[in-house]
Design a protein around this motif. Sequence first.
Motif, PDB file in Angstrom:
ATOM      1  N   TYR A  86       0.828  -1.206   0.000  1.00  0.00           N
ATOM      2  CA  TYR A  86       0.000   0.000   0.000  1.00  0.00           C
ATOM      3  C   TYR A  86       0.868   1.264   0.000  1.00  0.00           C
ATOM      4  N   ASN A  87       1.944   1.255   0.773  1.00  0.00           N
ATOM      5  CA  ASN A  87       2.815   2.448   0.837  1.00  0.00           C
ATOM      6  C   ASN A  87       3.403   2.772  -0.531  1.00  0.00           C
ATOM      7  N   THR A  88       3.816   1.729  -1.226  1.00  0.00           N
ATOM      8  CA  THR A  88       4.407   1.943  -2.554  1.00  0.00           C
ATOM      9  C   THR A  88       3.389   2.558  -3.505  1.00  0.00           C
ATOM     10  N   ILE A  89       2.180   2.037  -3.508  1.00  0.00           N
ATOM     11  CA  ILE A  89       1.152   2.560  -4.420  1.00  0.00           C
ATOM     12  C   ILE A  89       0.740   3.969  -4.021  1.00  0.00           C
ATOM     13  N   ILE A  90       0.628   4.209  -2.717  1.00  0.00           N
ATOM     14  CA  ILE A  90       0.257   5.554  -2.257  1.00  0.00           C
ATOM     15  C   ILE A  90       1.304   6.568  -2.697  1.00  0.00           C
ATOM     16  N   HIS A  91       2.578   6.201  -2.559  1.00  0.00           N
ATOM     17  CA  HIS A  91       3.632   7.143  -2.955  1.00  0.00           C
ATOM     18  C   HIS A  91       3.630   7.386  -4.456  1.00  0.00           C
ATOM     19  N   MET A  92       3.307   6.363  -5.233  1.00  0.00           N
ATOM     20  CA  MET A  92       3.248   6.543  -6.689  1.00  0.00           C
ATOM     21  C   MET A  92       2.185   7.569  -7.056  1.00  0.00           C
ATOM     22  N   TYR A  93       1.002   7.427  -6.467  1.00  0.00           N
ATOM     23  CA  TYR A  93      -0.058   8.395  -6.777  1.00  0.00           C
ATOM     24  C   TYR A  93       0.282   9.782  -6.238  1.00  0.00           C
ATOM     25  N   ALA A 106      -4.431   8.636  -3.914  1.00  0.00           N
ATOM     26  CA  ALA A 106      -3.569   8.231  -2.810  1.00  0.00           C
ATOM     27  C   ALA A 106      -4.374   8.107  -1.518  1.00  0.00           C
ATOM     28  N   LEU A 107      -5.242   9.083  -1.275  1.00  0.00           N
ATOM     29  CA  LEU A 107      -6.064   9.017  -0.064  1.00  0.00           C
ATOM     30  C   LEU A 107      -7.060   7.862  -0.130  1.00  0.00           C
ATOM     31  N   ARG A 108      -7.524   7.550  -1.337  1.00  0.00           N
ATOM     32  CA  ARG A 108      -8.456   6.426  -1.467  1.00  0.00           C
ATOM     33  C   ARG A 108      -7.750   5.100  -1.153  1.00  0.00           C
ATOM     34  N   ILE A 109      -6.498   4.954  -1.643  1.00  0.00           N
ATOM     35  CA  ILE A 109      -5.735   3.745  -1.336  1.00  0.00           C
ATOM     36  C   ILE A 109      -5.480   3.665   0.163  1.00  0.00           C
ATOM     37  N   TYR A 110      -5.240   4.840   0.758  1.00  0.00           N
ATOM     38  CA  TYR A 110      -5.009   4.876   2.205  1.00  0.00           C
ATOM     39  C   TYR A 110      -6.254   4.387   2.958  1.00  0.00           C
ATOM     40  N   ALA A 165       4.365   4.208  10.053  1.00  0.00           N
ATOM     41  CA  ALA A 165       4.997   5.529   9.922  1.00  0.00           C
ATOM     42  C   ALA A 165       5.305   5.857   8.471  1.00  0.00           C
ATOM     43  N   VAL A 166       5.694   4.826   7.708  1.00  0.00           N
ATOM     44  CA  VAL A 166       5.998   5.068   6.297  1.00  0.00           C
ATOM     45  C   VAL A 166       4.747   5.508   5.547  1.00  0.00           C
ATOM     46  N   THR A 167       3.620   4.869   5.831  1.00  0.00           N
ATOM     47  CA  THR A 167       2.369   5.233   5.158  1.00  0.00           C
ATOM     48  C   THR A 167       2.022   6.695   5.406  1.00  0.00           C
ATOM     49  N   TYR A 168       2.031   7.056   6.667  1.00  0.00           N
ATOM     50  CA  TYR A 168       1.689   8.452   6.986  1.00  0.00           C
ATOM     51  C   TYR A 168       2.715   9.427   6.417  1.00  0.00           C
ATOM     52  N   THR A 169       3.977   9.020   6.461  1.00  0.00           N
ATOM     53  CA  THR A 169       5.026   9.920   5.946  1.00  0.00           C
ATOM     54  C   THR A 169       4.860  10.146   4.454  1.00  0.00           C
ATOM     55  N   VAL A 170       4.551   9.074   3.725  1.00  0.00           N
ATOM     56  CA  VAL A 170       4.348   9.214   2.283  1.00  0.00           C
ATOM     57  C   VAL A 170       3.193  10.160   1.981  1.00  0.00           C
ATOM     58  N   LEU A 171       2.101  10.025   2.695  1.00  0.00           N
ATOM     59  CA  LEU A 171       0.955  10.908   2.469  1.00  0.00           C
ATOM     60  C   LEU A 171       1.287  12.351   2.829  1.00  0.00           C
ATOM     61  N   ILE A 172       1.920  12.545   3.982  1.00  0.00           N
ATOM     62  CA  ILE A 172       2.273  13.917   4.394  1.00  0.00           C
ATOM     63  C   ILE A 172       3.234  14.538   3.399  1.00  0.00           C
ATOM     64  N   ASP A 173       4.173  13.740   2.918  1.00  0.00           N
ATOM     65  CA  ASP A 173       5.156  14.254   1.961  1.00  0.00           C
ATOM     66  C   ASP A 173       4.494  14.698   0.665  1.00  0.00           C
ATOM     67  N   SER A 174       3.654  13.840   0.090  1.00  0.00           N
ATOM     68  CA  SER A 174       3.029  14.183  -1.190  1.00  0.00           C
ATOM     69  C   SER A 174       2.067  15.357  -1.042  1.00  0.00           C
ATOM     70  N   LEU A 175       1.307  15.393   0.035  1.00  0.00           N
ATOM     71  CA  LEU A 175       0.386  16.513   0.237  1.00  0.00           C
ATOM     72  C   LEU A 175       1.140  17.809   0.500  1.00  0.00           C
ATOM     73  N   GLY A 176       2.226  17.724   1.243  1.00  0.00           N
ATOM     74  CA  GLY A 176       3.024  18.928   1.501  1.00  0.00           C
ATOM     75  C   GLY A 176       3.624  19.481   0.234  1.00  0.00           C
ATOM     76  N   LYS A 177       4.128  18.607  -0.641  1.00  0.00           N
ATOM     77  CA  LYS A 177       4.708  19.079  -1.901  1.00  0.00           C
ATOM     78  C   LYS A 177       3.661  19.713  -2.798  1.00  0.00           C
ATOM     79  N   ALA A 178       2.414  19.304  -2.664  1.00  0.00           N
ATOM     80  CA  ALA A 178       1.324  19.893  -3.446  1.00  0.00           C
ATOM     81  C   ALA A 178       0.710  21.103  -2.764  1.00  0.00           C
TER      82      ALA A 178
END
Length: 1494
Positions: free
Chosen positions: A438-445, A454-458, A470-483
């Motif tokens: 799931y983390n890999t797919i979330i980060h891809m989106y 990404a949020l739907r996969i989450y 922690a990786v899951t949340y970090t990936v989401l926070i990272d992608s949302l922060g960059k956007a």
Amino acid sequence: MAGSRGMLLPFQFPSSSPPPPSARFSAATAPPCCCSSTPSSSPPPPASLDSEPDSLPPRSFTYSRASPSVRWPHLQLPLSTPFLPPPTSAPPAPLQIHDDSDYEEELEVEEDTAASNPSSQSLFSDEHSPSAANPSRNKVKKMNKLALKRAKDWRQRVRTLTQSILELGPDQFVADVLDHRRVQMTPTDFCFLVKWVGIHSWHRALEIYEWLNLRRWYSPNPRMLATILAVLGKANQEALALELFTRATADPSSGDTVQVYNAMMGVYARSGAFQNVHQLLETMRQRGCQPDLVSFNTLINARLKAGPFTPNLPIQLLDEVTRSGISPDTITYNTLITACSRHSHLDEAVKVFRHMESRACQPDLWTYNAMISVYGRCGQASKAEQLFKELEGKGFSPDAVTYNSLLYAFAREGNEAKVNSVCDEMVKMGFHMDEMTYNTIIHMYGKRGQHDLALRIYRDMKSAGRNPDAVTYTVLIDSLGKASKIEEAAGVMSEMLDAQVKPTLTTYSALICGYAKVGNQTKAEETFNCMVRSGIRPDQLAYSVMLDIFLRSNNTDKAMVLYREMVRDGVSPDCTLYEVMFRSLQNKKRAEDIKSVVRDLEHVCGLDLDTISSLLVKGGCYEEGSETLRRAIVNGSDVDQEDLLSILSSYSSSGRLAEAVDLLDFLKKHASTSKQLITEASVVVLCKAKQMEAALKEYSDLQQFGGGPSVSSVVFECLIECCEENNLFGEAGQIFSDMRANCCTIPDSTFECMILLYCKIGFPETAQHLIDLAEIKGLLLHKTSIYVEIIKSYGKSKLWQKAERLVGNVRQTSAVLDRKIWNSLIAAYAESGCYERARAVFNTMMRDGPSPTVDSINGLLQALIVDERLDELYVVIQEMQDMGFKISKSSILLMIDAFARSGNIFEVKKIYQGMKAAGYFPSMHLYRVMIELLCRGKRVRDAEVMVSEMKEAGFKPDLSIWNSMLKLYAGTNDFRKTTQIYQQIKNDGLNPDEETYNTLVVMYCRECRPEEGSLLISEMIGLGLEPWLGTYKSLLTAFGRMQLVQQAEGLFGDLVAKGYKLDRFFYHSMMKIYRNSGNHGKAEALLSTMKDAGIEPNVSTMHLLMVSYGGSGHPQEADKVLDNLKQTGVDLSTLPYASVIDAYFRKGEYNDGIKKLEEMKKDGFEADHRIWTCFIRGASLAQQSNEAIKLLHALGAAGFDLPIRFLTENSESLVPAVDNCLEMLGPMEDNAAFNFVNALEDLLWAFELRATASWVFQLAVKRGIYPHDVFRVADKDWGADFRKLSGGAALDASLQGYPESPKSVVLITGTAEYNMVSLSSTVKAYLWEMGSPFLPCKTRSGLLVAKAHSLRMWLKDSPFCLDLELKNSPTLPDSNSMRLVEGCFMRSGLVPAFKEITEKLGVVRPKKFAKLALLSGEKRENAIKADVEGRKEKLEKLRKKNGDRLQKEKRRTGAMKRRVFVRSRGRDRGHAPATLLASESEVLHTDIAPRTPE
């Protein structure tokens, strides 16, 4: 550690790749790592960002794939049977200690884990046990039922004590549990107790260790020490671990073992402290403890974590292990390949893999997983897929890590289809999508910006029962922060805390970066502080982001505090951040902090001085950067081209070019090995400093010492660009030729620059050749814009045929031409006035497209304007309107400009009114054109109205408009308004320019105020403005008119000394000045000066010299000049003869004048109007009538008898002859008719033929010889303008018609003299004799003003005005009735009275002058004497009166002082304030201050 799966693919931030799968797998397979946070027995607080993550309660975490039966479901392994892996497969991971299932399996896996993990191996191996020395300890032991039962009892004891200890409160101690235990514990039991407790609380584990050391029955052993060191290392308590290790190694029996050293090395390796690990390895050897393979694996792991991954590093580490006599095992190779994967070094990973095969070390599944991972990280998903497909052939079955690694490879490329395919295959093989998947797919989106997906996969992940880590949340926070979706990112962080998942360093860093991106400094700082409070040590990214936030918000104090913390933690900002830091410190003028940071760069970071100087200069610390570079050069460093150019570029961009030149001079002296580089840099810097001459000199030097073929193309580009800016087109062409000769690569910009340059200087053929050359080289130029410039250049050069040919060639290669090319062709035709051709192009555009624009229409209009067919403009405008085009404002302005240049005020005003009616508002340019046109036409009222209209429209007149108004008022001699305009320029804050000052100087000269004009020129020069040569001419003429000979000489001398190229006008003006002042010698000496200046004297020059001699009473000298002219052979006219004759007549030598007339006739010249005028003027000045008749007879003998007939015949019969004569003289040059009539008027007045003079005057007015506005009758005015009239003509002027009576009457006489006659003095003499009320104007010279009422009363009462009719004398008088006295052409009888009155009384009023003039000589003398005495008595009485008033005021002042003194004494007795008395006294003194006598 080295062999742990947790080191396979750790997540890093920021990264452009999705999180590697092993980041999630490491949390599962390495239980000590996932539980490194310290639990607390107190209830957890509400989850929030500000809460301490350490305070979160422990949450058990299991990873089911640790079980072989789950990991390989397709093998159908029994759950209760221990799994014996094949020798080539990767060892299975250990179970969590709180998993209640299969304790037997955990025991079996335990020793295998020790073999795969250096820390675990150190923890579970005992040097006293037989397995410590057994080389086959990696094999799984088979246990009987009794041993298994005992193991279960042993585990039950440890488990029970562990739970009891973890349930203790904060105020309870471990001793409370251990002292009252009911079971017997072995040393091994205590080791496992410390380990299991340490997983959740390192404090309690340390407390157990200390409790054991305080027991007498306890004997310390290496295994226990290794266990507590491992616990402290996993909890990042390096200092405590070192303290225990140091204390334990003091006892060689318990500390000097491989197991203990390996455990301490593992502590250091966790933080990447390679130097400490290496030092500990050397200590082992010194103490006789031989390192084993675990030691070297730990050393390798530490090195890979510590510093940068340099090329060939893995092979070097393998060689070091081999040199120690130890063969690397699979764990060693797997560690190295994992590090290569982590750093994305594919080549190094392949080298290690080949090295592994060459040493016959069999790769396992872990190895292949790492290779698949490194292929995926390096963007070679196809290779990863190929290796995946080869696994089964090599005897391996893919596990969850394999699938997730392949999934990661495709997700990194954003291949969504492949990702879905791998997921489907993974599920088909019996694997479930885990957290890593799931983390890999979330980060891809997230990377692709598909945050909704990404949020739907989450959410799907949570719905599937998978707990986000922690990786899951970090990936989401990272992608949302960059956007920049920071609110959503903060919400994810809140969910993370609510789920009791401890944020990691990467999580905090991602959120901090998100806040930094949206500029929320406060939240970023709060998040950073929360991270620090939670015990997480910031890395370079977190530090750098916060430091950048503080620096960019100018919070330098906080930035420096944070920077010091970074340095203490061994973290350094990158170079870009150092630049920002230096710039911020420089803005705050914190020199000491700059020096401190420089020392850190030099001593802590180890940067060389060249790099430090580059950072300083880029950060704006130019002085420090230059000084550092100088230090580097003095120390023997070579000049780095990139660094030097970077420094110089920074200097140039900031405008500090002087410092750059100084630095280059220093480098020329101390860096001799880089001479060409420095010279090239000098050229570039000098070009940017606009020092073109110096740059060209440096370029010449560069060519001389052989730098030609290797000169950088940047040098040529800068030189060409600078030459273009300075209009050095020849030099630019030469440099471009050198550039081509040196075979330099010519960029597009240089080609375009040269093409435009050749177009600018009028060489469109060369520009077109460069286009062909660029096309051959394959360069892509902006052809449309370049073609437009070439066509325009052809048009300006009147080569419209070549422009037409070029458009034809372009048209062959393009179906539809760009509109700009068509418009430029129309403009080219317009430059030559080819309207018909331009109209043909216009029609083509209408037919074939593109449609014409405003520029097209303006081109047609311009063609008509150039061809001077202004009348057809209206026709074209009407045609355009009929076609549906709306006439633009620019077209109207073009028409207005055209009619304005032709001076057609009527048409301009008509178009202007039509434009306003059409709704177009006038622009500033239009107002400027209109006002300039009206000023040229001297339409004063219209110009003033236009200025007022302009102000009402909201426009503020600029300097050019005020200059136009200034010239208008100066041209109309309105000095008052001229000064008002100049004051308005000052009030508007405008700086007068050359035109302003020159106009004012000319105005002062016209007003006969040359001294003020001279001062204005001095002020003008002081402001750096250059007076025009015409201004100097006006000033010189004004000096001559005012007889200011010294000032004129000074001005002329200054002009010669300053090197002005003076024309003949200046020399002639000086000769006139010398002539009028009687300095005829200087006038003759001026001839040699004139010749030295390269100006040959002409006839006009000699004429002036002759006139000068004649005016000084030396007609013979004038005659000699005429003889010299004859000898030179120049073409003569009657002018020099007239000058000599006039000189003889002025001296009274009439016979010599007549002889010169006869000589002229012998020389072949007939008497013309000049001779006529000369003889008539001489006759008018003759004292006796017979002398006048003699002269006129001589003139009659020369063929012109009209003047003598005036004196001898009836004048009425001469009217036709005079009329014919004036008609003949009218078209002649040199004002022939005007001068003739003036001389004739003087003659008729001299011999009392005043009636004849009157009708001659009126005939001259009728013929237009005298202006019709000499009287102001047409303007309903009684005034008259007598300027340029002779004395007699002015006396003949009289009012005609019946004008209305104004308030005042003005007679304009001017101040000039005509043939030694002052018209002003002449008119005043006659008016004063009659007692008229005319008085000189107080504000302007050359004007006589009278109140209309006074003039009417005088005309009514004066005896002189009873009969104003002019009559002829019945007989010719014997003597001249007029005399020329001090410039006054007056009646002879008035001369004695005039002299007596002016000498004794000066200038008196007209009535008084008339009374005195009418008295007899004796009476007049008595009256003058009485007047003088009366003046004296009046003056004496005035003085006495003023003296009496002064005495009264003094007495009054004394009395007031005495009163003040008495009052002050009284107040002193009453103790009045002294300040009040003083102030009152001052007031009294002020009130009684005496007045200054008038």
